[in-house]
Motif scaffolding. Structure first.
Motif, PDB file in Angstrom:
ATOM      1  N   ASN A 138      23.092 -12.207  29.774  1.00  0.00           N
ATOM      2  CA  ASN A 138      21.986 -11.098  30.399  1.00  0.00           C
ATOM      3  C   ASN A 138      20.542 -11.588  30.449  1.00  0.00           C
ATOM      4  O   ASN A 138      19.776 -10.727  30.871  1.00  0.00           O
ATOM      5  N   LEU A 139      20.131 -12.826  29.856  1.00  0.00           N
ATOM      6  CA  LEU A 139      18.858 -13.241  29.844  1.00  0.00           C
ATOM      7  C   LEU A 139      18.528 -14.026  31.046  1.00  0.00           C
ATOM      8  O   LEU A 139      19.284 -14.973  31.453  1.00  0.00           O
ATOM      9  N   VAL A 140      17.292 -13.917  31.472  1.00  0.00           N
ATOM     10  CA  VAL A 140      17.076 -14.618  32.655  1.00  0.00           C
ATOM     11  C   VAL A 140      15.791 -15.636  32.213  1.00  0.00           C
ATOM     12  O   VAL A 140      16.054 -16.691  32.547  1.00  0.00           O
ATOM     13  N   PHE A 141      15.110 -15.333  31.054  1.00  0.00           N
ATOM     14  CA  PHE A 141      14.343 -16.248  30.204  1.00  0.00           C
ATOM     15  C   PHE A 141      14.792 -16.289  28.818  1.00  0.00           C
ATOM     16  O   PHE A 141      15.598 -15.470  28.221  1.00  0.00           O
ATOM     17  N   VAL A 160       6.434 -12.882  23.794  1.00  0.00           N
ATOM     18  CA  VAL A 160       6.191 -11.795  23.011  1.00  0.00           C
ATOM     19  C   VAL A 160       6.933 -10.594  23.761  1.00  0.00           C
ATOM     20  O   VAL A 160       7.492  -9.774  22.941  1.00  0.00           O
ATOM     21  N   LEU A 161       7.024 -10.447  24.941  1.00  0.00           N
ATOM     22  CA  LEU A 161       7.892  -9.232  25.515  1.00  0.00           C
ATOM     23  C   LEU A 161       9.235  -9.329  25.186  1.00  0.00           C
ATOM     24  O   LEU A 161       9.843  -8.392  24.961  1.00  0.00           O
ATOM     25  N   ALA A 162       9.750 -10.424  25.434  1.00  0.00           N
ATOM     26  CA  ALA A 162      11.157 -10.724  24.820  1.00  0.00           C
ATOM     27  C   ALA A 162      11.514 -10.286  23.556  1.00  0.00           C
ATOM     28  O   ALA A 162      12.562  -9.537  23.266  1.00  0.00           O
ATOM     29  N   ARG A 163      10.813 -10.736  22.748  1.00  0.00           N
ATOM     30  CA  ARG A 163      10.793 -10.453  21.265  1.00  0.00           C
ATOM     31  C   ARG A 163      10.641  -8.757  21.035  1.00  0.00           C
ATOM     32  O   ARG A 163      11.232  -8.259  20.116  1.00  0.00           O
ATOM     33  N   LEU A 164       9.891  -8.299  21.688  1.00  0.00           N
ATOM     34  CA  LEU A 164       9.749  -6.804  21.742  1.00  0.00           C
ATOM     35  C   LEU A 164      10.657  -5.798  22.297  1.00  0.00           C
ATOM     36  O   LEU A 164      10.768  -4.860  22.373  1.00  0.00           O
ATOM     37  N   GLY A 165      11.698  -6.532  22.999  1.00  0.00           N
ATOM     38  CA  GLY A 165      12.894  -5.920  23.720  1.00  0.00           C
ATOM     39  C   GLY A 165      12.736  -5.476  25.161  1.00  0.00           C
ATOM     40  O   GLY A 165      13.308  -4.565  25.571  1.00  0.00           O
ATOM     41  N   VAL A 166      11.584  -5.753  25.693  1.00  0.00           N
ATOM     42  CA  VAL A 166      11.362  -5.596  26.957  1.00  0.00           C
ATOM     43  C   VAL A 166      12.443  -5.933  27.908  1.00  0.00           C
ATOM     44  O   VAL A 166      13.026  -7.174  27.865  1.00  0.00           O
ATOM     45  N   LYS A 167      12.797  -5.000  29.097  1.00  0.00           N
ATOM     46  CA  LYS A 167      13.868  -5.574  29.999  1.00  0.00           C
ATOM     47  C   LYS A 167      13.431  -6.817  30.736  1.00  0.00           C
ATOM     48  O   LYS A 167      12.718  -7.170  31.155  1.00  0.00           O
ATOM     49  N   ILE A 171      10.208  -8.286  32.551  1.00  0.00           N
ATOM     50  CA  ILE A 171       9.413  -9.724  32.108  1.00  0.00           C
ATOM     51  C   ILE A 171       9.319 -10.671  33.174  1.00  0.00           C
ATOM     52  O   ILE A 171       8.353 -11.361  33.850  1.00  0.00           O
ATOM     53  N   LYS A 172      10.625 -10.734  34.400  1.00  0.00           N
ATOM     54  CA  LYS A 172      10.784 -11.640  35.325  1.00  0.00           C
ATOM     55  C   LYS A 172       9.344 -11.166  36.395  1.00  0.00           C
ATOM     56  O   LYS A 172       8.728 -11.877  36.902  1.00  0.00           O
ATOM     57  N   TYR A 173       9.440  -9.739  36.621  1.00  0.00           N
ATOM     58  CA  TYR A 173       8.571  -9.293  37.300  1.00  0.00           C
ATOM     59  C   TYR A 173       7.050  -9.703  37.141  1.00  0.00           C
ATOM     60  O   TYR A 173       6.272 -10.161  37.940  1.00  0.00           O
ATOM     61  N   LEU A 174       6.566  -9.457  35.782  1.00  0.00           N
ATOM     62  CA  LEU A 174       5.523  -9.866  35.043  1.00  0.00           C
ATOM     63  C   LEU A 174       5.022 -11.273  35.319  1.00  0.00           C
ATOM     64  O   LEU A 174       3.947 -11.757  35.512  1.00  0.00           O
TER      65      LEU A 174
END
Length: 232
Positions: free
Chosen positions: A163-166, A213-220, A224-227
């Motif tokens: 499920n992870l892109v990054f 940081v975003l991944a650790r915070l649980g952001v979709k 994250i890919k878009y940002l």
């Protein structure tokens, strides 16, 4: 079997997409070092990646999805050896690579391990980054450091998270550390600084920090890919 491994017990798994430039160098080094079970998992390369692998008589697994976690899992499922070695196509093997690798896996405590990093650049910031890769802190573990693991250990955590892109490399080390012994190989993989050179060292590192940081915070992951694309 633990404590008596040879290179024959390894499957080397290399996820690929358009790696015709770097793949020949890595394959040549692996075969010269004595590895016999080497495979690439290609996600529809449009260059000569597959032809390079065929010329080297390397096993080719065709992936229906361009997703590194999916490719890594597919390679693991296609392997029947006790040990798995995951490498990115653009890494270079250091001197005494096999000596340090075998010393690591034949330690009675071995469950999984990765390498330190060395960039093929003299930029001061990248040299600083190399130092952090010597530590076993979860924040400093990423896919370009490779992964050496006993196959049953990988299976016990259901492999990489597709499920992870990054951050699939960081994620699996964090999950494995909860129940298994983590070792640092006393050797450094030489990693290409090509992305840093193309995008800019500080700009790319800032983007990586935001992703982490975003991944650790649980952001979709889609967000994250878009940002990530927006920052670059």
């Amino acid at each position: 079997m633990k404590g008596d491994y040879t290179l024959n017990e390894f499957s080397v798994i290399i996820p690929c997409f358009n790696e015709e430039t770097h793949l020949p160098v890595l394959l040549r080094k692996l075969y010269c070092a004595g590895f016999v079970n080497v495979l690439i998992v290609d996600a529809g390369s449009t260059d000569n990646t597959v032809e390079v692998a065929k010329r080297c008589k390397t096993k080719i697994i065709y992936s229906s999805t361009k997703n590194r976690a999916f490719q890594l899992n597919l390679g693991a499922k296609s392997s029947n050896t006790a040990l798995l070695l995951f490498l990115h196509a653009d890494v270079q093997l250091p001197l005494k690579f096999t000596k340090h690798l075998l010393a690591t896996v034949n330690n009675s405590k071995f469950d999984f391990a990765n390498f330190r990093l060395q960039f093929n650049s003299k930029h001061w910031f990248l040299k600083l980054n190399e130092k952090f890769s010597h530590f076993k802190v979860g924040a400093f573990q990423f896919g370009d450091q490779g992964l050496i693991i006993r196959k049953p250990v990988l299976n016990s955590v259901n492999g990489f998270d597709e499920n992870l892109v990054f951050m699939e490399g960081n994620d699996i080390v964090r999950r494995l550390k909860k129940d298994y012994h983590f070792t640092k190989v006393k050797s450094s993989l030489v990693v290409s600084a090509r992305k840093y050179e193309e995008i800019g060292v500080y700009r790319l590192q800032c983007s990586y920090f935001i992703i982490y940081v975003l991944a650790r915070l649980g952001v979709k992951q889609k967000t994250i890919k878009y940002l990530f694309k927006k920052t670059l």
